[in-house]
Design an enzyme around this catalytic site. Structure first.
Site, mmCIF file in Angstrom:
data_model
loop_
_atom_site.group_PDB
_atom_site.id
_atom_site.type_symbol
_atom_site.label_atom_id
_atom_site.label_comp_id
_atom_site.label_asym_id
_atom_site.label_seq_id
_atom_site.Cartn_x
_atom_site.Cartn_y
_atom_site.Cartn_z
ATOM 1 N N SER A 1 26.454 -56.759 10.175
ATOM 2 C CA SER A 1 26.090 -56.418 8.791
ATOM 3 C C SER A 1 26.266 -54.943 8.524
ATOM 4 C CB SER A 1 24.617 -56.700 8.518
ATOM 5 O OG SER A 1 24.215 -57.900 9.021
ATOM 6 N N HIS B 1 32.744 -60.722 8.023
ATOM 7 C CA HIS B 1 31.335 -60.703 7.641
ATOM 8 C C HIS B 1 31.056 -61.819 6.639
ATOM 9 C CE1 HIS B 1 27.733 -58.533 5.654
ATOM 10 N NE2 HIS B 1 27.333 -59.265 6.675
ATOM 11 N N GLU C 1 33.876 -60.834 4.038
ATOM 12 C CA GLU C 1 34.472 -59.504 4.058
ATOM 13 C C GLU C 1 35.332 -59.407 5.318
ATOM 14 O OE1 GLU C 1 31.259 -56.708 1.780
ATOM 15 O OE2 GLU C 1 30.721 -57.269 3.824
ATOM 16 N N ASN D 1 26.787 -54.893 1.590
ATOM 17 C CA ASN D 1 25.535 -54.266 2.038
ATOM 18 C C ASN D 1 25.442 -52.792 1.636
ATOM 19 O OD1 ASN D 1 24.338 -56.542 3.019
ATOM 20 N ND2 ASN D 1 25.065 -56.263 5.112
HETATM 21 N N1 3HC Z 1 22.378 -74.179 4.470
HETATM 22 C C1 3HC Z 1 23.293 -75.016 3.957
HETATM 23 N N2 3HC Z 1 23.288 -75.396 2.665
HETATM 24 C C2 3HC Z 1 22.312 -74.916 1.885
HETATM 25 C C3 3HC Z 1 21.325 -74.043 2.358
HETATM 26 C C4 3HC Z 1 21.368 -73.684 3.726
HETATM 27 N N3 3HC Z 1 20.480 -72.847 4.256
HETATM 28 N N4 3HC Z 1 20.501 -73.721 1.338
HETATM 29 C C5 3HC Z 1 20.959 -74.384 0.255
HETATM 30 N N5 3HC Z 1 22.048 -75.083 0.587
HETATM 31 C C6 3HC Z 1 22.863 -75.911 -0.315
HETATM 32 C C7 3HC Z 1 22.072 -77.091 -0.844
HETATM 33 O O1 3HC Z 1 22.154 -78.199 0.041
HETATM 34 C C8 3HC Z 1 22.771 -77.372 -2.159
HETATM 35 O O2 3HC Z 1 23.950 -78.095 -1.907
HETATM 36 P P1 3HC Z 1 24.521 -79.177 -2.952
HETATM 37 O O3 3HC Z 1 24.827 -78.422 -4.212
HETATM 38 O O4 3HC Z 1 25.743 -79.691 -2.267
HETATM 39 O O5 3HC Z 1 23.449 -80.187 -3.135
HETATM 40 C C9 3HC Z 1 23.195 -75.959 -2.644
HETATM 41 O O6 3HC Z 1 23.192 -75.141 -1.475
HETATM 42 C C10 3HC Z 1 22.238 -75.408 -3.668
HETATM 43 O O7 3HC Z 1 20.941 -75.408 -3.078
HETATM 44 P P2 3HC Z 1 19.572 -75.630 -3.877
HETATM 45 O O8 3HC Z 1 19.847 -76.439 -5.121
HETATM 46 O O9 3HC Z 1 18.546 -76.141 -2.939
HETATM 47 O O10 3HC Z 1 19.086 -74.176 -4.230
HETATM 48 P P3 3HC Z 1 19.753 -73.056 -5.100
HETATM 49 O O11 3HC Z 1 20.606 -73.593 -6.179
HETATM 50 O O12 3HC Z 1 18.623 -72.164 -5.420
HETATM 51 O O13 3HC Z 1 20.717 -72.305 -4.076
HETATM 52 C C11 3HC Z 1 21.060 -70.537 -2.587
HETATM 53 C C12 3HC Z 1 20.254 -71.790 -2.878
HETATM 54 C C13 3HC Z 1 22.531 -70.909 -2.414
HETATM 55 C C14 3HC Z 1 20.517 -69.974 -1.284
HETATM 56 C C15 3HC Z 1 20.918 -69.519 -3.789
HETATM 57 O O14 3HC Z 1 19.567 -69.307 -4.038
HETATM 58 C C16 3HC Z 1 21.601 -68.207 -3.553
HETATM 59 O O15 3HC Z 1 22.802 -68.075 -3.717
HETATM 60 N N6 3HC Z 1 20.815 -67.171 -3.149
HETATM 61 C C17 3HC Z 1 21.336 -65.834 -2.863
HETATM 62 C C18 3HC Z 1 21.871 -65.846 -1.456
HETATM 63 C C19 3HC Z 1 22.451 -64.522 -1.076
HETATM 64 O O16 3HC Z 1 22.478 -63.552 -1.814
HETATM 65 N N7 3HC Z 1 22.945 -64.464 0.159
HETATM 66 C C20 3HC Z 1 23.484 -63.260 0.713
HETATM 67 C C21 3HC Z 1 22.425 -62.588 1.500
HETATM 68 S S1 3HC Z 1 22.991 -61.052 2.164
HETATM 69 C C22 3HC Z 1 23.790 -61.483 3.573
HETATM 70 O O17 3HC Z 1 23.832 -62.626 3.991
HETATM 71 C C23 3HC Z 1 24.486 -60.370 4.298
HETATM 72 C C24 3HC Z 1 23.762 -59.953 5.536
HETATM 73 O O18 3HC Z 1 24.579 -59.023 6.225
HETATM 74 C C25 3HC Z 1 22.416 -59.320 5.249
#
Ligand code: 3HC
Length: 295
Positions: A120, A141, A153, A191
């Site tokens: 990250s 990434h 990335e 990030n």
């Molecule tokens: N694993 C696999 N699939 C998942 C999941 C998981 N942990 N969480 C949710 N899903 C799937 C669900 O099964 C659902 O699939 P479907 O549409 O086929 O039924 C879909 O994602 C949507 O899930 P939900 O309806 O339950 O919930 P949301 O619509 O709220 O979506 C989310 C959940 C995708 C996590 C959304 O809230 C989101 O995009 N959040 C922001 C995530 C983000 O910003 N991530 C980046 C973090 S920073 C990073 O990773 C970098 C690192 O270096 C720090």
């Protein structure tokens, strides 16, 4: 362009198991390495569960789930990654731990194998320097949750061979992802912007600008982010955020990346966010409720 058939993944935590899942789903023979049998078995079982849910929703055929799981294997041995064409590292954010593995793999893997890190915040050059193949090292990434988030990335250092970069870029595309080109600076693109945003949100609470709930609501409803900064910080993991902040602060000496005192105290007390059950929100409650810090 060299063909990728076999993929190795180092680490079967949240990110590593997601990467292993999308790799096996995309048709690659995938071996995921963890330090104990229990850990890789848990990861493969978790992937089976995720795929099972997709089958239940009618989004995946049962035979595709079975063939995906047939391409996926867990191991504790680095030697089992010897035949891999690309190795993606997703272990703890600690340069020495990562480099120890790269040094070992450098002696085990074929000279054409590509080494990729899902770091990250560390730089790829700092890992490439530990190997005798700096030109074959890139960053890949991914974002959490890996099976859902479209972005990868793809990072080139000043030493990366352009053909290796192109292969890694196309590999990311073959996983169904949208790759972007990034330079090897700490935090890459996302990030670099996201970490100060999350740190600023914590500073805003410390300064009494607004409550955790209202800041989250503000950013969700005011900008269309799927999660506000505190829900997102809990989701990423507060210990992880703190560690990333440290690495980026050390790199840039810019206080925007420094962990605010509240984050430090929370991490000391074991508030790691969703994974520990408590962070800015208490996940024992349904729906999760904001924790009262009494400050
Ligand atoms: N694993 C696999 N699939 C998942 C999941 C998981 N942990 N969480 C949710 N899903 C799937 C669900 O099964 C659902 O699939 P479907 O549409 O086929 O039924 C879909 O994602 C949507 O899930 P939900 O309806 O339950 O919930 P949301 O619509 O709220 O979506 C989310 C959940 C995708 C996590 C959304 O809230 C989101 O995009 N959040 C922001 C995530 C983000 O910003 N991530 C980046 C973090 S920073 C990073 O990773 C970098 C690192 O270096 C720090």
């Amino acid at each position: 362009m060299p063909e990728i058939k076999r993929v190795g993944v180092l680490g079967a935590g949240l990110m590593g198991s997601g990467i292993a899942q999308v790799s096996a789903q995309a048709g690659y023979d995938t071996v995921v390495r963890e330090v104990s049998d229990a850990l890789h078995e848990r990861a493969v079982a978790g992937i089976g569960k995720q795929l099972g849910k997709a089958v239940d929703k009618g989004k995946l055929a049962a035979e595709d789930r079975d063939s995906t799981l047939g391409r996926l294997r867990g191991t504790t041995s680095l030697e089992e990654l010897a035949e891999c064409d690309i190795i993606i590292e997703a272990v703890v954010e600690d340069l020495e731990i990562k480099n120890e593995m790269w040094r070992t793999l450098d002696g085990i893997c074929g000279p054409e194998a590509i080494f990729a890190s899902n770091t990250s915040s560390l730089t790829i050059a700092d890992m490439a320097a530990a190997t005798r193949r700096p030109e074959r090292m890139v960053g890949l990434h991914f974002f959490n949750p890996v099976p859902v988030m479209k972005l990868v990335e793809v990072v080139k250092t000043i030493a990366t061979d352009p053909e290796v970069f192109e292969t890694a870029f196309e590999f990311a595309r073959s996983l169904g992802k949208e790759p972007i080109v990034c330079k090897d600076n700490s935090g890459f693109v996302v990030n670099l912007l996201l970490v100060p945003y999350m740190m600023d949100a914590i500073r805003a609470v410390e300064q009494g600008v607004a409550s955790v709930e209202d800041i989250d609501k503000g950013m969700r409803l005011g900008t269309g982010y799927p999660m506000g900064p505190f829900t997102l910080s809990d989701f990423v993991g507060l210990d992880t955020l703190d560690k990333i902040g440290d690495i980026m602060y050390n790199e840039y000496k810019d206080k925007r990346y420094a962990s605010p005192p509240l984050l430090r105290r929370m991490v000391s007390l074991g508030y790691q966010g969703r994974k520990s059950g408590k962070g800015f929100y208490d996940y024992a409650q349904d729906p999760p409720r904001v924790v009262d810090f009494g400050i």
